[in-house]
Design a protein around this motif. Structure first.
Motif, mmCIF file in Angstrom:
data_model
loop_
_atom_site.group_PDB
_atom_site.id
_atom_site.type_symbol
_atom_site.label_atom_id
_atom_site.label_comp_id
_atom_site.label_asym_id
_atom_site.label_seq_id
_atom_site.Cartn_x
_atom_site.Cartn_y
_atom_site.Cartn_z
ATOM 1 N N ASP A 122 0.705 -1.153 -0.233
ATOM 2 C CA ASP A 122 -0.148 0.129 -0.050
ATOM 3 C C ASP A 122 0.699 1.301 -0.183
ATOM 4 O O ASP A 122 0.458 2.381 -0.729
ATOM 5 N N PHE A 123 2.061 1.039 0.407
ATOM 6 C CA PHE A 123 2.892 2.298 0.802
ATOM 7 C C PHE A 123 3.365 2.731 -0.608
ATOM 8 O O PHE A 123 3.439 4.011 -0.809
ATOM 9 N N PRO A 124 3.942 1.696 -1.483
ATOM 10 C CA PRO A 124 4.396 2.220 -2.699
ATOM 11 C C PRO A 124 3.466 3.063 -3.648
ATOM 12 O O PRO A 124 3.736 3.609 -4.399
ATOM 13 N N ALA A 125 2.181 2.127 -3.430
ATOM 14 C CA ALA A 125 0.951 2.629 -4.202
ATOM 15 C C ALA A 125 0.581 4.098 -3.800
ATOM 16 O O ALA A 125 0.339 5.023 -4.679
ATOM 17 N N ALA A 126 0.736 4.405 -2.621
ATOM 18 C CA ALA A 126 0.511 5.758 -1.935
ATOM 19 C C ALA A 126 1.558 6.841 -2.599
ATOM 20 O O ALA A 126 1.121 7.917 -2.950
ATOM 21 N N GLN A 127 2.733 6.452 -2.661
ATOM 22 C CA GLN A 127 3.994 7.526 -3.094
ATOM 23 C C GLN A 127 3.680 7.564 -4.293
ATOM 24 O O GLN A 127 3.795 8.802 -4.936
ATOM 25 N N ASP A 128 3.427 6.594 -5.210
ATOM 26 C CA ASP A 128 3.313 6.824 -6.805
ATOM 27 C C ASP A 128 2.152 7.820 -6.847
ATOM 28 O O ASP A 128 2.196 8.898 -7.722
ATOM 29 N N TYR A 129 0.820 7.756 -6.042
ATOM 30 C CA TYR A 129 -0.024 8.716 -6.261
ATOM 31 C C TYR A 129 0.252 9.952 -5.814
ATOM 32 O O TYR A 129 0.093 11.172 -6.509
ATOM 33 N N LEU A 130 0.905 9.997 -4.599
ATOM 34 C CA LEU A 130 1.361 11.370 -4.016
ATOM 35 C C LEU A 130 2.233 12.078 -4.806
ATOM 36 O O LEU A 130 2.202 13.417 -4.780
ATOM 37 N N GLU A 131 3.092 11.335 -5.638
ATOM 38 C CA GLU A 131 4.151 11.977 -6.295
ATOM 39 C C GLU A 131 3.597 12.946 -7.541
ATOM 40 O O GLU A 131 4.039 13.768 -8.493
ATOM 41 N N LEU A 132 2.222 12.577 -7.861
ATOM 42 C CA LEU A 132 1.564 13.208 -8.980
ATOM 43 C C LEU A 132 0.908 14.587 -8.275
ATOM 44 O O LEU A 132 0.876 15.637 -9.122
ATOM 45 N N LEU A 133 1.135 14.828 -7.011
ATOM 46 C CA LEU A 133 0.558 15.900 -6.188
ATOM 47 C C LEU A 133 1.633 16.896 -5.681
ATOM 48 O O LEU A 133 1.483 18.043 -5.700
ATOM 49 N N PHE A 134 2.691 15.972 -5.300
ATOM 50 C CA PHE A 134 3.822 16.672 -4.649
ATOM 51 C C PHE A 134 5.095 16.331 -5.177
ATOM 52 O O PHE A 134 5.294 15.275 -6.140
ATOM 53 N N GLU A 135 6.206 17.263 -5.034
ATOM 54 C CA GLU A 135 7.493 16.809 -5.282
ATOM 55 C C GLU A 135 7.751 15.493 -4.730
ATOM 56 O O GLU A 135 7.456 15.139 -3.653
ATOM 57 N N PRO A 136 8.621 14.494 -5.483
ATOM 58 C CA PRO A 136 8.934 13.298 -5.066
ATOM 59 C C PRO A 136 9.615 13.035 -3.625
ATOM 60 O O PRO A 136 9.173 12.311 -2.902
#
Length: 123
Positions: free
Chosen positions: A19-33
Motif C-alpha cells: 500500500d505504501f509504494p502505491a500511495a507514494q506513486d499517487y502522491l508524486e502526482l501531487l507533490f515533489e517526489p
C-alpha cells in the motif's frame, strides 16, 4: 449482510506493505517526489485510527464510485469471501483530504454501510 458487518471482520489491523509504494506513486502526482516520500514515511509510522466511511468521503470531496466499478466490485467480492481489506492511507491537504491509497476500498466500505468505522492512517 449489514447486520454481521464489523470493523474487525472487514478490515485487517495494519496496512499491507504494497500500500505504501502505491500511495507514494499517487502522491508524486501531487507533490515533489521528496515530499511524497517523506509523507509516506510519516504514514508508515502513524498509528492506525478509525473514521466513518461517509466522513472520509465527504472530507476528500471525491465522488462515490459506482458499485459497478471493477475495483469496487472486486473489493465487495473479497469481503463476501471473508477476506479482509487493508486500511486506507490519508493525507490532510489544504482544503480537502487526500486518499493516498484505498479509494476503491473506501467506496466498497460505503456500500456495505456508510457508518462503519474504517481503519486508516492519517498524516
Amino acid at each position: 449482510m449489514k447486520k454481521s458487518l464489523s470493523r474487525d471482520n472487514i478490515w485487517i489491523k495494519e496496512p499491507e506493505e504494497h500500500d505504501f509504494p502505491a500511495a507514494q506513486d499517487y502522491l508524486e502526482l501531487l507533490f515533489e517526489p521528496e515530499l511524497a516520500k517523506k509523507t509516506v514515511d510519516k504514514l508508515k509510522k502513524a498509528p492506525t485510527i478509525t473514521k466513518k466511511s461517509k466522513d472520509i468521503l465527504r472530507a476528500s470531496k471525491l465522488p462515490l464510485l459506482p458499485e459497478s466499478n471493477i475495483h469496487v466490485k472486486e473489493n465487495l467480492k473479497k469481503v463476501l469471501k471473508n477476506k479482509k481489506l487493508s486500511p486506507i492511507l490519508l493525507v490532510r491537504g489544504q482544503n480537502e483530504l487526500i486518499i493516498a491509497d484505498g479509494y476503491h476500498r473506501l467506496c466498497c466500505s460505503y456500500y456495505l454501510t456508510e457508518d462503519l468505522e474504517v481503519p486508516c492512517r492519517l498524516v
